[in-house]
Design a protein around this motif. Structure first.
Motif, short mmCIF file in Angstrom:
data_model
loop_
_atom_site.label_atom_id
_atom_site.label_comp_id
_atom_site.label_asym_id
_atom_site.label_seq_id
_atom_site.Cartn_x
_atom_site.Cartn_y
_atom_site.Cartn_z
N LEU A 112 -16.38 46.05 2.95
CA LEU A 112 -15.65 46.73 4.04
C LEU A 112 -16.43 46.57 5.34
O LEU A 112 -17.61 46.88 5.40
CB LEU A 112 -15.49 48.21 3.71
CG LEU A 112 -14.76 49.06 4.73
CD1 LEU A 112 -13.27 48.77 4.70
CD2 LEU A 112 -14.99 50.53 4.47
N ASN A 113 -15.76 46.04 6.37
CA ASN A 113 -16.39 45.95 7.68
C ASN A 113 -16.07 47.23 8.44
O ASN A 113 -14.95 47.43 8.89
CB ASN A 113 -15.87 44.72 8.41
CG ASN A 113 -16.58 44.49 9.73
OD1 ASN A 113 -16.97 45.44 10.40
ND2 ASN A 113 -16.74 43.24 10.10
N THR A 114 -17.07 48.09 8.59
CA THR A 114 -16.80 49.41 9.16
C THR A 114 -16.60 49.38 10.66
O THR A 114 -16.14 50.35 11.23
CB THR A 114 -17.94 50.40 8.84
OG1 THR A 114 -19.16 49.75 9.10
CG2 THR A 114 -17.85 50.87 7.42
N SER A 115 -16.90 48.26 11.31
CA SER A 115 -16.71 48.23 12.76
C SER A 115 -15.24 48.39 13.10
O SER A 115 -14.89 48.96 14.12
CB SER A 115 -17.28 46.96 13.37
OG SER A 115 -16.47 45.87 13.04
N GLN A 116 -14.37 47.89 12.21
CA GLN A 116 -12.94 48.07 12.45
C GLN A 116 -12.55 49.54 12.30
O GLN A 116 -11.79 50.08 13.07
CB GLN A 116 -12.14 47.24 11.46
CG GLN A 116 -10.64 47.49 11.61
CD GLN A 116 -9.83 46.74 10.58
OE1 GLN A 116 -10.36 46.01 9.77
NE2 GLN A 116 -8.54 46.91 10.63
N LEU A 124 -8.14 45.25 19.06
CA LEU A 124 -7.34 44.29 18.32
C LEU A 124 -8.18 43.13 17.79
O LEU A 124 -7.87 42.52 16.79
CB LEU A 124 -6.21 43.75 19.20
CG LEU A 124 -5.03 44.72 19.33
CD1 LEU A 124 -3.98 44.15 20.27
CD2 LEU A 124 -4.40 45.01 17.98
N GLY A 125 -9.30 42.86 18.48
CA GLY A 125 -10.15 41.77 18.04
C GLY A 125 -10.76 42.02 16.67
O GLY A 125 -11.08 41.09 15.94
N SER A 126 -10.90 43.30 16.32
CA SER A 126 -11.56 43.60 15.06
C SER A 126 -10.56 43.86 13.94
O SER A 126 -10.94 44.12 12.81
CB SER A 126 -12.47 44.81 15.22
OG SER A 126 -11.68 45.96 15.41
N VAL A 127 -9.28 43.76 14.27
CA VAL A 127 -8.25 44.07 13.29
C VAL A 127 -8.34 43.18 12.06
O VAL A 127 -8.11 43.59 10.93
CB VAL A 127 -6.85 43.97 13.95
CG1 VAL A 127 -5.79 43.55 12.97
CG2 VAL A 127 -6.49 45.29 14.59
N ALA A 128 -8.74 41.94 12.28
CA ALA A 128 -8.78 40.99 11.17
C ALA A 128 -10.08 41.05 10.38
O ALA A 128 -10.28 40.29 9.45
CB ALA A 128 -8.55 39.58 11.69
N ALA A 129 -10.95 41.99 10.74
CA ALA A 129 -12.22 42.06 10.04
C ALA A 129 -12.04 42.45 8.57
O ALA A 129 -12.81 42.04 7.72
CB ALA A 129 -13.14 43.06 10.73
N ASN A 130 -11.02 43.25 8.29
CA ASN A 130 -10.72 43.62 6.91
C ASN A 130 -9.30 43.17 6.58
O ASN A 130 -8.48 43.02 7.47
CB ASN A 130 -10.80 45.14 6.74
CG ASN A 130 -12.19 45.67 7.01
OD1 ASN A 130 -13.16 45.17 6.45
ND2 ASN A 130 -12.28 46.66 7.87
#
Ligand SMILES: *[C@@H]1O[C@H](CO)[C@@H](O)[C@H](O)[C@H]1NC(C)=O
Ligand SMILES: *[C@@H]1O[C@H](CO)[C@@H](O)[C@H](O)[C@H]1NC(C)=O
Ligand SMILES: *[C@@H]1O[C@H](CO)[C@@H](O)[C@H](O)[C@H]1NC(C)=O
Ligand SMILES: *[C@@H]1O[C@H](CO)[C@@H](O)[C@H](O)[C@H]1NC(C)=O
Ligand SMILES: *[C@@H]1O[C@H](CO)[C@@H](O)[C@H](O)[C@H]1NC(C)=O
Ligand SMILES: *[C@@H]1O[C@H](CO)[C@@H](O)[C@H](O)[C@H]1NC(C)=O
Length: 260
Positions: A112-116, A124-130
């Motif tokens: 899990l990428n918690t930055s999202q 929106l840039g971090s939406v695809a992190a998970n």
């Protein structure tokens, strides 16, 4: 005498008018303010809610498992349906198996990428992190994620029991981890056959074996990205202009396509 009666009546009338007005205000205006977009399509939207794109993930009892009429033994055993631990499958095919293996390895995250989560989906840039998903029919209008009735899944390569310890806001954060299984098939006719037989009416036993999505990487190589995607269009047949959860399945490979 008449003037006197009028003089006495006037404040009373005014009072009655005020009471009536207050009543109308309470019922109509105040009620409108409590407009719940979950139940009322016509609520004014003060600002467009930011919702991460979700994958359409089959419900646990319908996720593809091994059966007599499926040739593939890389699918999970049917016993996973008993405790809801079935993984959700993505199928891949294409001309170049090793390219497929590379892409398969990058589609689904392993933790899990918690930055999202921290960004509360506003970045929106971090939406695809998970890779997040849902089983429900996608809402046909923009509503904030917290109003979705369905459980938000976190699709990962492996699920650990403690993934929930990272959750910050239980109202919008993923509540269930789903193992994502990415499987290679030697050609597209096999994928077609497997998808077809996954439908209730696609086999003689009335069994359901659902797949998240399937990808054919065709003749893709490091200079040419040529892919076709299979998705379940059942919800799309309920009417015209129905919103389906396809963007995330496209984005799943687009973002990762950096071979060579
Ligand atoms: C569910 O059952 C399978 C085997 O039937 C087992 O391997 C797995 O650990 C179980 N999972 C949970 C979450 O109980
Ligand atoms: C298949 O893809 C891999 C990885 O991009 C590449 O190294 C290899 O040359 C490709 N093979 C063929 C036959 O194109
Ligand atoms: C988590 O996501 C952020 C935003 O997309 C990214 O910058 C960061 O590298 C990611 N961290 C990991 C460990 O993947
Ligand atoms: C897929 O193709 C590879 C190489 O051509 C072969 O070794 C393998 O047995 C095939 N798999 C199936 C399930 O047919
Ligand atoms: C397609 O979606 C419908 C609606 O969720 C479902 O009933 C059906 O089993 C799905 N089919 C496959 C092959 O995933
Ligand atoms: C993409 O694949 C299709 C189907 O194999 C093929 O007809 C088409 O020419 C390919 N396009 C490119 C740009 O390679």
């Amino acid at each position: 005498m008449r003037t006197n009666i009028l003089l006495v009546c006037y404040p009373t009338l005014l009072c009655i008018l005020i009471v009536v007005f207050q009543h109308v205000y309470d019922n109509v205006i105040k009620h409108a303010k409590k407009c719940d977009p979950k139940t009322n399509f016509n609520c004014p939207t003060p600002e467009i809610p930011v919702t991460p794109p979700l994958l359409q993930v089959p419900r646990s009892p319908y996720r593809a498992v091994r059966t007599d009429f499926f040739l593939f033994n890389d699918l999970p055993d049917e016993s996973c349906r008993r405790n809801g631990s079935c993984p959700a499958t993505i199928l891949l095919t294409g001309k170049n198996h090793s390219l497929g293996e590379i892409l398969a390895g990058t589609m689904i995250t392993s933790s899990l990428n918690t930055s999202q989560i921290m960004a509360s989906y506003n970045d929106l840039g971090s939406v695809a992190a998970n890779v997040l998903g849902s089983s429900s029919m996608p809402p046909q209008y923009l509503i904030p994620l917290k109003f979705l009735d369905d459980i938000i899944y976190l699709v990962q390569r492996q699920c650990t029991n403690n993934f929930l310890t990272n959750v910050v806001d239980p109202e919008v954060d993923p509540r269930e981890c789903v193992k994502g299984l990415v499987l290679w098939r030697n050609d597209s006719t096999l994928v077609n056959d497997e998808l077809y037989k996954g439908y209730y009416k696609g086999n003689l036993h009335g069994k359901i074996n659902e797949i998240i999505a399937a990808y054919d990487f065709l003749n893709s190589n490091k200079n040419n990205f040529n892919v076709s995607i299979w998705y379940n269009s059942t919800y799309g047949q309920t009417g015209d202009n129905v919103l389906l959860r396809i963007p995330r399945s496209v984005n799943l490979i687009m973002k990762k396509y950096e071979p060579g």
